[in-house]
Scaffold this motif. Structure first.
Motif, PDB file in Angstrom:
ATOM      1  N   PRO A  69      19.788 -34.932 -73.033  1.00 43.44           N
ATOM      2  CA  PRO A  69      20.052 -33.512 -72.784  1.00 43.44           C
ATOM      3  C   PRO A  69      19.457 -33.016 -71.474  1.00 43.44           C
ATOM      4  CG  PRO A  69      18.292 -33.746 -74.379  1.00 43.44           C
ATOM      5  CD  PRO A  69      18.802 -35.134 -74.091  1.00 43.44           C
ATOM      6  N   TYR A  70      18.696 -33.856 -70.780  1.00 43.80           N
ATOM      7  CA  TYR A  70      18.007 -33.435 -69.564  1.00 43.80           C
ATOM      8  C   TYR A  70      18.719 -33.888 -68.295  1.00 43.80           C
ATOM      9  CZ  TYR A  70      14.397 -32.773 -73.035  1.00 43.80           C
ATOM     10  OH  TYR A  70      13.701 -32.390 -74.149  1.00 43.80           O
ATOM     11  N   GLY A  71      19.905 -34.419 -68.404  1.00 45.52           N
ATOM     12  CA  GLY A  71      20.617 -34.906 -67.238  1.00 45.52           C
ATOM     13  C   GLY A  71      19.907 -36.115 -66.662  1.00 45.52           C
ATOM     14  N   ASN A  72      19.823 -36.209 -65.343  1.00 48.40           N
ATOM     15  CA  ASN A  72      19.184 -37.375 -64.726  1.00 48.40           C
ATOM     16  C   ASN A  72      17.717 -37.109 -64.387  1.00 48.40           C
ATOM     17  OD1 ASN A  72      19.431 -35.686 -62.565  1.00 48.40           O
ATOM     18  ND2 ASN A  72      20.459 -37.137 -61.237  1.00 48.40           N
ATOM     19  N   GLN A  73      17.097 -36.134 -65.034  1.00 51.04           N
ATOM     20  CA  GLN A  73      15.711 -35.806 -64.758  1.00 51.04           C
ATOM     21  C   GLN A  73      14.731 -36.602 -65.612  1.00 51.04           C
ATOM     22  OE1 GLN A  73      15.753 -31.600 -65.471  1.00 51.04           O
ATOM     23  NE2 GLN A  73      15.926 -31.160 -63.302  1.00 51.04           N
ATOM     24  N   ILE A  74      15.204 -37.566 -66.404  1.00 48.95           N
ATOM     25  CA  ILE A  74      14.320 -38.351 -67.251  1.00 48.95           C
ATOM     26  C   ILE A  74      13.949 -39.640 -66.542  1.00 48.95           C
ATOM     27  CG2 ILE A  74      14.132 -39.664 -69.404  1.00 48.95           C
ATOM     28  CD1 ILE A  74      13.956 -36.703 -69.843  1.00 48.95           C
ATOM     29  N   LEU A  75      12.669 -39.842 -66.374  1.00 46.81           N
ATOM     30  CA  LEU A  75      12.143 -41.083 -65.819  1.00 46.81           C
ATOM     31  C   LEU A  75      11.644 -41.911 -66.992  1.00 46.81           C
ATOM     32  CD1 LEU A  75      11.177 -42.852 -63.470  1.00 46.81           C
ATOM     33  CD2 LEU A  75       9.087 -41.498 -63.440  1.00 46.81           C
ATOM     34  N   THR A  76      12.157 -43.118 -67.116  1.00 45.90           N
ATOM     35  CA  THR A  76      11.772 -44.005 -68.204  1.00 45.90           C
ATOM     36  C   THR A  76      10.812 -45.049 -67.666  1.00 45.90           C
ATOM     37  OG1 THR A  76      13.961 -43.704 -69.163  1.00 45.90           O
ATOM     38  CG2 THR A  76      12.640 -45.519 -70.013  1.00 45.90           C
ATOM     39  N   LEU A  77       9.618 -45.093 -68.226  1.00 45.34           N
ATOM     40  CA  LEU A  77       8.598 -46.042 -67.783  1.00 45.34           C
ATOM     41  C   LEU A  77       8.214 -46.964 -68.924  1.00 45.34           C
ATOM     42  CD1 LEU A  77       6.286 -43.484 -65.960  1.00 45.34           C
ATOM     43  CD2 LEU A  77       7.763 -45.171 -64.861  1.00 45.34           C
ATOM     44  N   SER A  78       8.045 -48.218 -68.612  1.00 48.07           N
ATOM     45  CA  SER A  78       7.572 -49.172 -69.602  1.00 48.07           C
ATOM     46  C   SER A  78       6.103 -48.894 -69.895  1.00 48.07           C
ATOM     47  CB  SER A  78       7.730 -50.597 -69.067  1.00 48.07           C
ATOM     48  OG  SER A  78       7.060 -51.506 -69.901  1.00 48.07           O
ATOM     49  N   LEU A  79       5.743 -48.881 -71.170  1.00 50.94           N
ATOM     50  CA  LEU A  79       4.340 -48.660 -71.536  1.00 50.94           C
ATOM     51  C   LEU A  79       3.443 -49.751 -70.960  1.00 50.94           C
ATOM     52  CD1 LEU A  79       4.573 -47.489 -75.253  1.00 50.94           C
ATOM     53  CD2 LEU A  79       4.110 -46.106 -73.242  1.00 50.94           C
ATOM     54  N   PHE A  80       3.988 -50.936 -70.718  1.00 54.18           N
ATOM     55  CA  PHE A  80       3.202 -52.045 -70.191  1.00 54.18           C
ATOM     56  C   PHE A  80       2.825 -51.860 -68.729  1.00 54.18           C
ATOM     57  CE2 PHE A  80       5.831 -53.814 -73.623  1.00 54.18           C
ATOM     58  CZ  PHE A  80       4.820 -54.130 -74.502  1.00 54.18           C
ATOM     59  N   THR A  81       3.476 -50.912 -68.022  1.00 55.36           N
ATOM     60  CA  THR A  81       3.150 -50.670 -66.620  1.00 55.36           C
ATOM     61  C   THR A  81       2.172 -49.519 -66.428  1.00 55.36           C
ATOM     62  OG1 THR A  81       4.997 -49.148 -66.233  1.00 55.36           O
ATOM     63  CG2 THR A  81       5.423 -51.518 -65.900  1.00 55.36           C
ATOM     64  N   LEU A  82       1.816 -48.816 -67.506  1.00 51.28           N
ATOM     65  CA  LEU A  82       0.938 -47.658 -67.375  1.00 51.28           C
ATOM     66  C   LEU A  82      -0.501 -48.098 -67.147  1.00 51.28           C
ATOM     67  CD1 LEU A  82       2.216 -45.198 -70.112  1.00 51.28           C
ATOM     68  CD2 LEU A  82       3.067 -45.591 -67.822  1.00 51.28           C
ATOM     69  N   LEU A  83      -1.140 -47.480 -66.168  1.00 52.56           N
ATOM     70  CA  LEU A  83      -2.541 -47.739 -65.885  1.00 52.56           C
ATOM     71  C   LEU A  83      -3.395 -46.580 -66.387  1.00 52.56           C
ATOM     72  CD1 LEU A  83      -4.555 -49.630 -64.544  1.00 52.56           C
ATOM     73  CD2 LEU A  83      -4.133 -48.435 -62.408  1.00 52.56           C
ATOM     74  N   ALA A  84      -2.921 -45.337 -66.154  1.00 49.89           N
ATOM     75  CA  ALA A  84      -3.678 -44.149 -66.582  1.00 49.89           C
ATOM     76  C   ALA A  84      -2.709 -43.005 -66.816  1.00 49.89           C
ATOM     77  CB  ALA A  84      -4.690 -43.768 -65.516  1.00 49.89           C
ATOM     78  N   ILE A  85      -3.139 -42.079 -67.691  1.00 53.17           N
ATOM     79  CA  ILE A  85      -2.373 -40.878 -67.969  1.00 53.17           C
ATOM     80  C   ILE A  85      -3.359 -39.722 -68.069  1.00 53.17           C
ATOM     81  CG2 ILE A  85      -2.364 -41.334 -70.448  1.00 53.17           C
ATOM     82  CD1 ILE A  85       0.376 -39.947 -70.550  1.00 53.17           C
TER      83      ILE A  85
END
Length: 77
Positions: free
Chosen positions: A58-74
């Motif tokens: 529903p958000y058009g192309n504004q969704i960035l999908t990131l793999s949880l395995f690439t996350l370093l910090a949030i």
């Protein structure tokens, strides 16, 4: 698994995510599954993703999908 639970706690909140390749992304977490976090960005043009949003977006192309395995910090912002 820790990244999954951290993302769940931050769902529907504005965050800054740092990935292992040094990139920073800002937006609101709209969804999380066991493999990906879906970040609604501010619409700064096209972004490269590590996967596709798995259902009707529903958000058009504004969704960035990131793999949880690439996350370093949030962090909440």
């Amino acid at each position: 698994m820790e990244a999954y639970y951290n993302c769940l706690r931050c769902k529907d909140k504005k965050v800054r995510i740092l990935t292992v390749d040094g990139r920073q992304h800002e937006g609101v977490i709209v969804d999380v599954d066991r493999h990906h976090v879906y970040l609604k960005t501010e619409g700064r043009g096209r972004v490269q993703t590590s996967a596709f949003y798995p259902y009707a977006n529903p958000y058009g192309n504004q969704i960035l999908t990131l793999s949880l395995f690439t996350l370093l910090a949030i962090a909440l912002i």
